[in-house]
Design an enzyme around this catalytic site. Structure first.
Site, PDB file in Angstrom:
ATOM      1  N   GLU A  65      -7.306  -2.687   2.539  1.00  0.00           N
ATOM      2  CA  GLU A  65      -6.720  -1.735   2.957  1.00  0.00           C
ATOM      3  C   GLU A  65      -6.708  -1.223   4.536  1.00  0.00           C
ATOM      4  O   GLU A  65      -6.046  -0.977   5.308  1.00  0.00           O
ATOM      5  CB  GLU A  65      -7.315  -0.128   2.213  1.00  0.00           C
ATOM      6  N   GLU A 116      -9.518  11.257  12.288  1.00  0.00           N
ATOM      7  CA  GLU A 116      -8.427  10.368  13.159  1.00  0.00           C
ATOM      8  C   GLU A 116      -7.907  10.338  14.394  1.00  0.00           C
ATOM      9  O   GLU A 116      -6.550  11.379  13.747  1.00  0.00           O
ATOM     10  CB  GLU A 116      -7.591   9.974  11.699  1.00  0.00           C
ATOM     11  N   LYS A 146       0.546  -0.938  -0.314  1.00  0.00           N
ATOM     12  CA  LYS A 146      -0.082  -0.145   0.116  1.00  0.00           C
ATOM     13  C   LYS A 146       0.995   1.636  -0.113  1.00  0.00           C
ATOM     14  O   LYS A 146       1.737   1.280   0.935  1.00  0.00           O
ATOM     15  CB  LYS A 146      -0.823  -0.054   1.039  1.00  0.00           C
ATOM     16  N   GLU A 182     -12.010  10.687  -5.051  1.00  0.00           N
ATOM     17  CA  GLU A 182     -11.822  10.396  -3.290  1.00  0.00           C
ATOM     18  C   GLU A 182     -11.460  12.169  -2.818  1.00  0.00           C
ATOM     19  O   GLU A 182     -11.379  12.219  -2.207  1.00  0.00           O
ATOM     20  CB  GLU A 182     -11.189   9.158  -3.140  1.00  0.00           C
TER      21      GLU A 182
END
Length: 397
Positions: free
Chosen positions: A243, A199, A149, A379
């Protein structure tokens, strides 16, 4: 930036300050603002500067907070740490600290922005076609088995001849997403890091540790049926669940050495922000050593695969090769830690670096095998909306 119109008015002397009062007191260049679901914190002035260290930053900060305990009413270190270079961290011990209940408990929303400033210019770096090519390069590296990733970002450069009112932007961010983490931190060179991160990197209260990694995202919709469908599709997406699992595994692995026990839910939840749906897992633990501070945990975790990739080294290399700009404090961490070791640190996303007349907004997407470049571009556009809405520029991405 120009002075704001009055937002909330001064707090009467006979009551504690509210979230609106602390937004009203915020001043770019001399304040630090941090709103979380736990509290709102406003730090003013500088009692002690904390020169950055490339080794044991957390230990140095703890030593300095203990040293000033008799001279500063509430010893706390606040500020931001950049993505790539902890030695460039910008932390201070403020002269005064004010706290209020969380946004939403007593929040008095400011009026909507009157509209975008006249003469505003927006430039994408890279252009959308360049971002698509970057995603394709990353996917080719994954096909070779080099990495699992990587997170690739793009930016919007916004020029405002008359300047933007950062206090208004900050107030709008807090109003648009009261469940998130809204922040404004002074940076070197007269700049400000402003944003609303969904987050939590890590928090520590006593011996309780919480981390809340997010990975896997979908844009919200104004149509309620479509919006619900997007949330369900995100939860069922094998690509997004993979992910997300990469990130949760890395966070748990980094926290285990510090915790006597660690609780990692088997499945993620789907949580909303004003602009996005996210896969979310709340990891909780109990410290094994009570001297471990929130900043120690934050530096151990950073950067997670949510903002870098995995393995970390190859992901950093791809980011440096593909992204046509230095990230600076974007995808770094911003927050606070006190003399007891308690604190909150969030990942610096949905944010911009601002000076007197320019802002540089950032948004990224996690690239894994199976990612489609056009989807990742879309996104990033959706993630830009958090800042753009607060600035009165909803269609600029």
């Amino acid at each position: 930036m120009p002075e704001s119109t009055h937002l909330a008015g001064p707090a009467p002397a006979d009551r504690p300050p509210t979230a609106g009062d602390l937004v009203d007191r915020y001043r770019p260049g001399s304040s630090f603002f941090f709103a979380s679901p736990r509290q709102v914190l406003l730090a003013e002035g500088v009692a002690v500067g904390l020169p950055a260290r490339d080794t044991d930053l957390a230990g140095y900060v703890s030593t300095m907070l203990a040293a000033v305990a008799g001279d500063v009413p509430e010893p706390v270190a606040v500020g931001a740490i950049p993505f790539a270079d902890p030695a460039a961290a910008h932390l201070v011990v403020p002269a005064a600290v004010h706290r209020a209940a969380p946004v939403g408990v007593d929040w008095r929303p400011p009026p909507e922005p009157a509209g975008p400033p006249a003469g505003i210019e927006v430039r994408a770096v890279p252009e959308p076609e360049g971002y698509l090519r970057g995603v394709e390069r990353a996917l080719a590296r994954m096909a070779d088995g080099e990495l699992a990733k990587v997170v690739l970002a793009r930016s919007l450069h916004v020029g405002t001849p008359s300047g933007l009112d950062l206090r208004r932007v900050l107030a709008n961010l807090a109003r648009l997403d009261p469940r998130g983490y809204t922040f404004a931190a002074d940076l070197p060179g007269g700049r400000t890091l402003v944003g609303a991160s969904p987050e939590l990197l890590v928090s520590r209260v006593g011996d309780r540790v919480v981390a809340n990694p997010l990975a896997g995202s979908a844009a919200r919709s104004a149509d309620s049926a479509l919006d619900t469908g997007r949330a369900a599709a995100l939860f069922g997406s094998r690509k997004d669940r993979h992910e997300h699992a990469l990130v949760v595994e890395a966070v748990a692995e980094a926290l285990r050495p510090y915790c006597a026990d660690l609780r990692v839910p088997a499945r993620p939840a789907v949580v909303p922000t004003g602009a996005m749906w996210h896969l979310s897992t709340q990891v909780t633990g109990t410290l094994a050593d009570p001297s471990t501070t929130a900043l120690t945990l934050a530096t151990a975790l950073h950067p997670t695969p949510a903002v870098c990739g995995t393995p970390t080294g190859p992901a950093r290399d791809v980011i440096a090769e593909v992204e046509p700009f230095p990230r600076g404090f974007y995808t770094g961490t911003v927050g606070w830690v006190d003399a007891d070791g308690d604190g909150e640190w969030v990942i610096a996303i949905r944010c911009a670096e601002a000076d007197e007349r320019t802002l540089r907004l950032y948004a990224g997407a996690g690239i894994v095998p199976g990612s489609r470049p056009a989807d990742e571009l879309a996104e990033t556009s959706a993630k830009f909306r958090t800042l753009l809405l607060a600035m009165g520029l909803p269609d600029a991405a």
